[in-house]
Design a protein around this motif. Structure first.
Motif, mmCIF file in Angstrom:
data_model
loop_
_atom_site.group_PDB
_atom_site.id
_atom_site.type_symbol
_atom_site.label_atom_id
_atom_site.label_comp_id
_atom_site.label_asym_id
_atom_site.label_seq_id
_atom_site.Cartn_x
_atom_site.Cartn_y
_atom_site.Cartn_z
ATOM 1 N N LYS A 67 -5.539 -8.912 -0.544
ATOM 2 C CA LYS A 67 -4.662 -8.313 -1.544
ATOM 3 C C LYS A 67 -5.344 -8.264 -2.905
ATOM 4 C CE LYS A 67 -1.212 -8.091 1.383
ATOM 5 N NZ LYS A 67 -0.718 -6.807 1.898
ATOM 6 N N ALA A 116 -1.516 -6.461 -9.049
ATOM 7 C CA ALA A 116 -0.769 -5.261 -9.455
ATOM 8 C C ALA A 116 -1.488 -4.534 -10.579
ATOM 9 C CB ALA A 116 0.637 -5.651 -9.880
ATOM 10 N N HIS A 146 -1.234 -2.162 -13.975
ATOM 11 C CA HIS A 146 -0.336 -1.849 -15.088
ATOM 12 C C HIS A 146 -0.998 -0.802 -15.992
ATOM 13 C CE1 HIS A 146 2.206 -5.240 -13.957
ATOM 14 N NE2 HIS A 146 1.107 -6.004 -13.893
ATOM 15 N N ASN A 183 -0.501 2.374 -4.264
ATOM 16 C CA ASN A 183 0.210 1.100 -4.196
ATOM 17 C C ASN A 183 -0.190 0.232 -5.386
ATOM 18 O OD1 ASN A 183 1.647 -1.134 -3.430
ATOM 19 N ND2 ASN A 183 0.448 -1.566 -1.583
ATOM 20 N N THR A 184 0.504 0.426 -6.489
ATOM 21 C CA THR A 184 0.140 -0.281 -7.720
ATOM 22 C C THR A 184 0.728 -1.682 -7.792
ATOM 23 O OG1 THR A 184 2.028 0.733 -8.864
ATOM 24 C CG2 THR A 184 -0.092 1.882 -8.995
ATOM 25 N N ASP A 185 1.781 -1.975 -7.003
ATOM 26 C CA ASP A 185 2.423 -3.294 -7.078
ATOM 27 C C ASP A 185 1.550 -4.373 -6.457
ATOM 28 O OD1 ASP A 185 4.616 -2.236 -8.338
ATOM 29 O OD2 ASP A 185 5.703 -1.859 -6.469
ATOM 30 N N GLU A 186 1.013 -4.091 -5.265
ATOM 31 C CA GLU A 186 0.127 -5.054 -4.600
ATOM 32 C C GLU A 186 -0.770 -4.285 -3.645
ATOM 33 O OE1 GLU A 186 0.622 -9.413 -2.612
ATOM 34 O OE2 GLU A 186 1.727 -7.793 -1.648
ATOM 35 N N CYS A 213 -9.354 -1.186 -3.725
ATOM 36 C CA CYS A 213 -9.260 -2.635 -3.526
ATOM 37 C C CYS A 213 -10.425 -3.089 -2.644
ATOM 38 C CB CYS A 213 -7.917 -2.986 -2.880
ATOM 39 S SG CYS A 213 -7.662 -4.759 -2.622
#
Length: 439
Positions: free
Chosen positions: A143, A146, A148, A158-161, A187
């Motif tokens: 993972k 996030a 911002h 998928n910016t949250d996780e 990622c």
């Protein structure tokens, strides 16, 4: 007498006892591998015993004691128990660390693929007597934290996780601004994003370095939609299109392409090429071609010519050979209806001449110099007339053209004092050589 008798009885009992022991079979003589020990240390002659395998092994032995020796009645050697496949974990692999088959005592170690990490506390399994121990390990995607952004920048993905391999794309809200940094990040296997979150800045472009060319009126910075003016050195030409400053840089990469001419006519009608085998020529270079027997240079009547590649990338003249063709001989007093169809080199045509002209041959032949014979038709001529009792008035010639006329007077030798004098004309006709009429 009693003492000896008692002594003899004791000796006999002791001998009997020793002979009985000679018939026993001992536990320690059972030497099979991976077996459980039997219940007693020794067995009498004739006794039968079952030997079981150790935990984790399958099989058994059934033995009988015969006169102090173990005899095998049934045998199924002890072998390691088999386990089923230990199981494949998603996004992971395993390898043996003990053994090489799925049998009792074998151990497999699980590892996760790139971008995934072990979520289970225990990452190995061992084949026990009851089967594989532990549960199947689990590999989870790595993972990333996030993402911002501020109000002037949008992010898609998928910016949250983010998980391993996820990609985040960035765009500026204003069309007058562009990304300052990476417009896309992913990622990584370490749980970090491949680059930092970018920002937005005003759209500008810088003057590029142009190989074999130069920027006209060079500026330190160009604003959005500005046009880049550039030129090329001799022997090079501008790439088609107009470079404009945009959010992605120049809409067209300013480049200077070398000026070249392509020589395509390498086979048709060609006898010789100098230089041989070359098809691409730079500006200023030349190629010379010689056409074969039945051909000549395109739109000329020569067979050898040199051609120059010009600065605009075009030949000064089309370097190609074409079939030698003869034109319709409109100016040779022939009937043009005979000259149609094949009029290439070597073609032959039957023809006829106009009235007042004679043919020079039965057929006309197409050559490099046009139709032969030359000329095809000649004007008909009349020889000087020979009219009895007449004299030609004026200049006399051996031959006269069609429609020529001559004045005639009666010879003085034949004048009659009674008859009137005779005067008239002779003329050259296309139908008959001489005509005569009286004036």
């Amino acid at each position: 007498m009693r003492v000896p008798v008692k002594l003899f009885g004791f000796v006999f009992w002791l001998f009997s006892l020793n002979c009985a022991q000679c018939q026993e079979c001992l536990q320690e003589d059972i030497t099979y591998e991976n077996k459980e020990p039997v219940a007693k240390a020794s067995y009498n002659d004739g006794e039968t015993v079952k030997v079981n395998c150790m935990a984790g092994y399958t099989g058994m032995y059934r033995l009988t004691c015969e006169k102090g020796t173990w005899k095998t009645v049934a045998e199924r050697p002890c072998a390691k128990k088999k386990c089923s496949h230990p199981g494949d974990t998603e996004n992971g692999d395993f390898k043996f660390t003990e053994g090489s088959e799925f049998v009792f005592g074998a151990t497999v170690l699980y590892t996760c693929k790139k971008g995934f990490e072990m979520a289970s506390r225990i990452n190995q399994r061992t084949c026990r007597a009851e089967g594989w121990d532990n549960t199947l390990p689990v590999c989870e995607a790595v993972k990333c934290p996030a993402i911002h952004t501020n109000g002037g920048l949008t992010a898609s993905g998928n910016t949250d996780e983010g998980s391993y391999g996820d990609v985040i794309h960035f765009e500026c809200v204003s069309t007058d601004k562009k990304i300052d940094g990476s417009s896309g990040i992913h990622c990584t296997e370490t749980g970090e994003w491949s680059d930092s979150v970018p920002t937005c800045k005003e759209i500008t472009c810088t003057a590029p370095d142009i190989l074999d060319g130069y920027v006209v009126e060079k500026r330190q910075e160009y604003q959005k939609d500005a046009i880049l003016k550039y030129g090329c050195f001799k022997g090079f030409k501008l790439k088609e299109g107009i470079p404009r400053c945009s959010k992605f840089g120049w809409t067209l990469k300013p480049e200077c392409d070398e000026v070249t001419c392509e020589f395509k006519s390498t086979t048709f009608g060609v006898k010789k090429i100098t230089p041989e085998g070359k098809t691409i020529f730079r500006a200023g270079e030349r190629v010379e071609i010689t056409c074969a027997e039945k051909y000549w240079i395109f739109f000329t009547k020569v067979t050898t010519k040199s051609f120059k590649c010009q600065d605009n990338g075009k030949w000064d003249y089309e370097p190609a050979c074409q079939d030698i063709r003869c034109e319709v001989p409109h100016d040779q007093h022939v009937s043009s209806s005979y000259f149609s169809g094949d009029m290439k080199f070597g073609a032959k045509k039957y023809y006829s001449c106009m009235s007042g002209y004679d043919k020079m041959a039965a057929e006309a032949t197409c050559t490099r110099d046009g139709w032969t014979p030359k000329p095809l038709c000649v004007v008909k001529m009349c020889a000087a007339p020979n009219i009895a009792n007449a004299k030609i008035v004026g200049e006399q010639r051996p031959k006269y053209n069609i429609n020529s006329s001559l004045g005639l007077n009666q010879s003085s030798l034949y004048k009659s004092p009674v008859l009137p004098s005779l005067n008239g004309q002779a003329y050259c006709s296309a139908l008959k050589s001489v005509g005569y009429h009286q004036t």
